[in-house]
Design an enzyme around this catalytic site. Structure first.
Site, mmCIF file in Angstrom:
data_model
loop_
_atom_site.group_PDB
_atom_site.id
_atom_site.type_symbol
_atom_site.label_atom_id
_atom_site.label_comp_id
_atom_site.label_asym_id
_atom_site.label_seq_id
_atom_site.Cartn_x
_atom_site.Cartn_y
_atom_site.Cartn_z
ATOM 1 N N GLU A 112 -9.168 -13.192 3.161
ATOM 2 C CA GLU A 112 -8.157 -12.966 2.579
ATOM 3 C C GLU A 112 -7.427 -14.272 2.483
ATOM 4 O O GLU A 112 -6.370 -14.430 1.908
ATOM 5 C CB GLU A 112 -7.278 -11.775 3.367
ATOM 6 C CG GLU A 112 -6.008 -11.482 2.946
ATOM 7 C CD GLU A 112 -5.499 -10.296 3.715
ATOM 8 O OE1 GLU A 112 -5.838 -9.759 4.611
ATOM 9 O OE2 GLU A 112 -4.130 -10.151 3.255
ATOM 10 N N VAL A 145 -13.167 -5.762 1.815
ATOM 11 C CA VAL A 145 -14.194 -5.682 2.737
ATOM 12 C C VAL A 145 -15.597 -6.055 2.045
ATOM 13 O O VAL A 145 -16.611 -6.835 2.661
ATOM 14 C CB VAL A 145 -14.650 -4.214 3.276
ATOM 15 C CG1 VAL A 145 -15.934 -4.169 4.202
ATOM 16 C CG2 VAL A 145 -13.544 -3.660 4.171
ATOM 17 N N HIS A 180 0.958 -1.192 0.072
ATOM 18 C CA HIS A 180 -0.137 0.060 0.062
ATOM 19 C C HIS A 180 0.789 1.080 -0.226
ATOM 20 O O HIS A 180 1.946 1.444 0.958
ATOM 21 C CB HIS A 180 -0.774 -0.109 1.245
ATOM 22 C CG HIS A 180 -2.078 0.918 1.257
ATOM 23 N ND1 HIS A 180 -1.665 2.284 1.328
ATOM 24 C CD2 HIS A 180 -3.400 0.869 1.123
ATOM 25 C CE1 HIS A 180 -2.939 3.116 1.310
ATOM 26 N NE2 HIS A 180 -4.055 1.961 1.189
ATOM 27 N N GLY A 208 -11.380 -1.217 -1.141
ATOM 28 C CA GLY A 208 -12.748 -1.406 -1.058
ATOM 29 C C GLY A 208 -13.252 -2.984 -1.480
ATOM 30 O O GLY A 208 -14.339 -3.180 -1.103
ATOM 31 N N HIS A 252 -1.614 -6.593 1.962
ATOM 32 C CA HIS A 252 -2.790 -7.411 1.550
ATOM 33 C C HIS A 252 -2.205 -8.503 0.844
ATOM 34 O O HIS A 252 -1.265 -8.427 -0.255
ATOM 35 C CB HIS A 252 -3.929 -6.633 0.893
ATOM 36 C CG HIS A 252 -5.122 -7.929 0.440
ATOM 37 N ND1 HIS A 252 -6.142 -7.752 1.608
ATOM 38 C CD2 HIS A 252 -5.229 -8.529 -0.525
ATOM 39 C CE1 HIS A 252 -7.145 -8.722 0.919
ATOM 40 N NE2 HIS A 252 -6.597 -9.152 -0.090
HETATM 41 P P1 ADP Z 1 -10.203 -11.193 6.829
HETATM 42 O O1 ADP Z 1 -10.490 -10.036 6.481
HETATM 43 O O2 ADP Z 1 -10.337 -12.415 5.616
HETATM 44 O O3 ADP Z 1 -11.716 -11.678 7.747
HETATM 45 P P2 ADP Z 1 -8.889 -10.763 9.412
HETATM 46 O O4 ADP Z 1 -7.608 -10.633 9.232
HETATM 47 O O5 ADP Z 1 -9.738 -9.680 9.595
HETATM 48 O O6 ADP Z 1 -9.254 -11.617 7.844
HETATM 49 O O7 ADP Z 1 -9.321 -12.129 10.150
HETATM 50 C C1 ADP Z 1 -8.700 -13.132 10.285
HETATM 51 C C2 ADP Z 1 -8.530 -13.664 11.815
HETATM 52 O O8 ADP Z 1 -8.171 -14.881 12.112
HETATM 53 C C3 ADP Z 1 -7.702 -12.868 12.811
HETATM 54 O O9 ADP Z 1 -8.374 -12.212 13.821
HETATM 55 C C4 ADP Z 1 -6.628 -13.655 13.055
HETATM 56 O O10 ADP Z 1 -6.026 -13.410 14.318
HETATM 57 C C5 ADP Z 1 -7.299 -14.977 13.162
HETATM 58 N N1 ADP Z 1 -6.570 -16.015 12.800
HETATM 59 C C6 ADP Z 1 -5.579 -16.490 12.338
HETATM 60 N N2 ADP Z 1 -4.806 -17.732 12.339
HETATM 61 C C7 ADP Z 1 -5.844 -18.225 13.246
HETATM 62 C C8 ADP Z 1 -5.742 -19.401 13.878
HETATM 63 N N3 ADP Z 1 -4.724 -20.606 13.400
HETATM 64 N N4 ADP Z 1 -6.776 -19.872 14.763
HETATM 65 C C9 ADP Z 1 -7.557 -19.014 15.153
HETATM 66 N N5 ADP Z 1 -7.783 -17.786 14.670
HETATM 67 C C10 ADP Z 1 -6.629 -17.525 13.767
#
Ligand code: ADP
Length: 496
Positions: free
Chosen positions: A460, A476, A290, A473, A431
């Site tokens: 993601e 989300v 970014h 955008g 990202h």
């Molecule tokens: P998205 O935008 O795809 O929803 P985010 O980054 O907002 O992705 O959320 C992914 C979530 O998954 C984060 O809160 C992260 O801490 C959690 N996470 C990642 N790996 C694990 C894992 N091994 N066990 C449980 N939670 C996890």
């Protein structure tokens, strides 16, 4: 037979990190041996029994919460596991908004948009590398996602311009609040109303397979002890790997030492544990930087700031790019400047439209603020005459209807209202476009293109939509459309 009661995991506070054990039935008592590790073998190791669920959602970010809320509403018994102490993930830090086409808010504003336009922008913005079927699916579901969120009081009605979008399509909260926090707050409340709490500080380590189907997960609880949870369907919503320097270096060596806007839990766990049960990956080396990241704190300056009128100026005090090109192109342009960075320069009107500027930069003393362009140039340490000339000729061109020499055609808003602001920025890892290979039903696919029974993914952690570059955008949009898609397919699978 799957239960169909409207039961959440815990009625305690969503963000408290409380671990709940033993809800639902005890052991599954399944037989047979799956790959790579059977449920029975795990049970034999004296692992704590975390209970049995219709659907387990891993990751309490935006995709995980959308999946959870939707699945509970369909009557599934859902467990939401989160490894960090609080829910929200990277979604919490999303600033810009949600892209959506043909929405009621666009219609009210007289903006003509279509699934074709949004798909074409997404595909072009992603360097024509994205999977058009996945892209069209996301775009076609975007208006419904806006309505779904609105029906729960999460209203994203303020329209704005975002890089790579041919019309005003990014939807934000009216208040000017950052979209991520606003959605996470709203979805947390929706989970609470449904009696669901994220089981925090609980890291999923491995998917358990029985008879070729997903049968549960092995996790580590807050005390570091192994716990197994049984389920019929698993939704992986663990986000990307933007905070995992080893994975970044593996797929894009030049990014090993780049700052990252990602929260520390973004380690690619879901990609790794799904690969262990045969999941295929796609576009994994496509990692977005970014262009406007404050480097000392790795804090992101939202694309909205440029969308609302900010310009980028280098240390010589001159503009060097159309600021509204896609993120990768603006980042490349910045890297070519002296010091490999720039200043994002804007006025009080842009500041007032974006509440996070005050909270993230002004209150922390990270941004230069001045009443005049001359004073601002001195604070920035750039040549005063050149900088003043840059800004005044930019303003004059707009006033006189002269074409922008750098080809900027949108958000040509003059910088006129003092005080003026200048934030030093440079690119940062933001990202992961690549990830698990999925189809439009959010089923995770193996190397032969076949769905892995019981395994679904959204957000993601998946790859294919954004191709070589994600438009601001669209993350989300993806989490809301495909978080819900994943739960719909998972519910159909569980209740079949
Ligand atoms: P998205 O935008 O795809 O929803 P985010 O980054 O907002 O992705 O959320 C992914 C979530 O998954 C984060 O809160 C992260 O801490 C959690 N996470 C990642 N790996 C694990 C894992 N091994 N066990 C449980 N939670 C996890």
């Amino acid at each position: 037979m799957a239960s169909k009661h409207n039961v959440g995991v815990s009625r305690r506070g969503f963000l408290t990190g409380v671990l709940t054990f033993g809800m639902g039935a005890a052991a599954l008592g399944l037989t047979g041996c799956g790959s790579p590790r059977s449920f029975e073998a795990e049970a034999a190791e004296n692992i704590i029994d975390g209970g049995e669920y219709d659907i387990i959602v891993v990751g309490a970010g935006g995709a995980g919460m959308a999946a959870t809320v939707g699945a509970v509403d369909q009557g599934a018994k859902v467990l939401l596991l989160e490894k960090m102490p609080v829910a929200g993930g990277n979604t919490c830090f999303a600033e810009g908004g949600i892209n959506a086409c043909c929405t009621k808010f666009q219609k009210a504003a007289g903006i003509e948009d279509s699934v074709d336009f949004m798909s074409a922008d997404t595909y072009a913005g992603g360097h024509e590398k994205g999977n058009m079927e996945l892209i069209r699916h996301m775009c076609a579901g975007s208006s419904d996602a806006i309505d779904w969120l609105d029906s729960m009081g999460i209203t994203l009605s303020k329209l704005g311009t975002s890089g790579g979008a041919s019309v005003k399509r990014i939807h934000r909260p009216e208040s000017g609040e950052a979209v991520g926090k606003y959605i996470v707050k709203g979805m947390t409340e929706q989970c609470r109303q449904r009696g669901v709490a994220a089981v925090c500080n609980t890291k999923v380590e491995e998917i358990l397979i029985q008879d070729g189907k997903v049968a549960g997960v092995r996790a580590t609880n807050p005390n570091g002890l192994p716990v197994k949870y049984a389920c019929r369907a698993l939704i992986v919503a663990t986000g990307g790997f933007g905070a995992n320097s080893e994975m970044l270096a593996q797929y894009r060596p030049e990014l090993r030492d780049a700052v990252t806007t990602n929260q520390p839990g973004t380690q690619g766990d879901g990609i790794k544990f799904a690969q262990e049960v045969g999941a295929d990956i796609v576009d994994i080396d496509q990692i977005q930087v970014h262009p406007t990241v404050e480097q000392t704190t790795a804090t992101l300056l939202s694309e909205n700031i440029r969308g609302d009128g900010a310009i980028l100026v280098n240390t010589d005090g001159v503009r060097f790019t159309n600021e509204l090109l896609t993120r990768d192109r603006v980042s490349e342009a910045e890297w070519a400047q002296p010091g490999r960075g720039a200043f994002a320069v804007f006025d009080q009107s842009v500041h007032d439209n974006n509440l996070s500027v005050e909270e993230k930069f002004v209150s922390r003393g990270l941004i230069h603020v001045a009443d005049t362009f001359e004073e601002l140039a001195q604070k920035m340490g750039v040549p005063t005459d050149t900088f003043v000339n840059t800004v005044t000729s930019y303003n004059d061109n707009i006033a006189n209807g002269v074409e922008d020499p750098l080809g900027r055609t949108k958000s040509l808003n003059p910088l006129v209202k003092s005080p003026f602001y200048a934030l030093p920025v440079a690119p940062g890892v933001h990202h992961c476009m690549g990830g698990l290979r999925v189809n439009v039903k959010a089923e995770v696919l193996d190397a032969s293109g076949n769905p892995i029974p019981g395994l679904f993914a959204a957000g993601e952690v998946t790859g294919g939509i954004h191709g070589g570059n994600r438009l601001g955008g669209n993350a989300v949009c993806d989490i809301n459309v495909n978080g819900r898609q994943a739960q719909e397919t998972a519910c159909a699978y569980v209740f079949a």
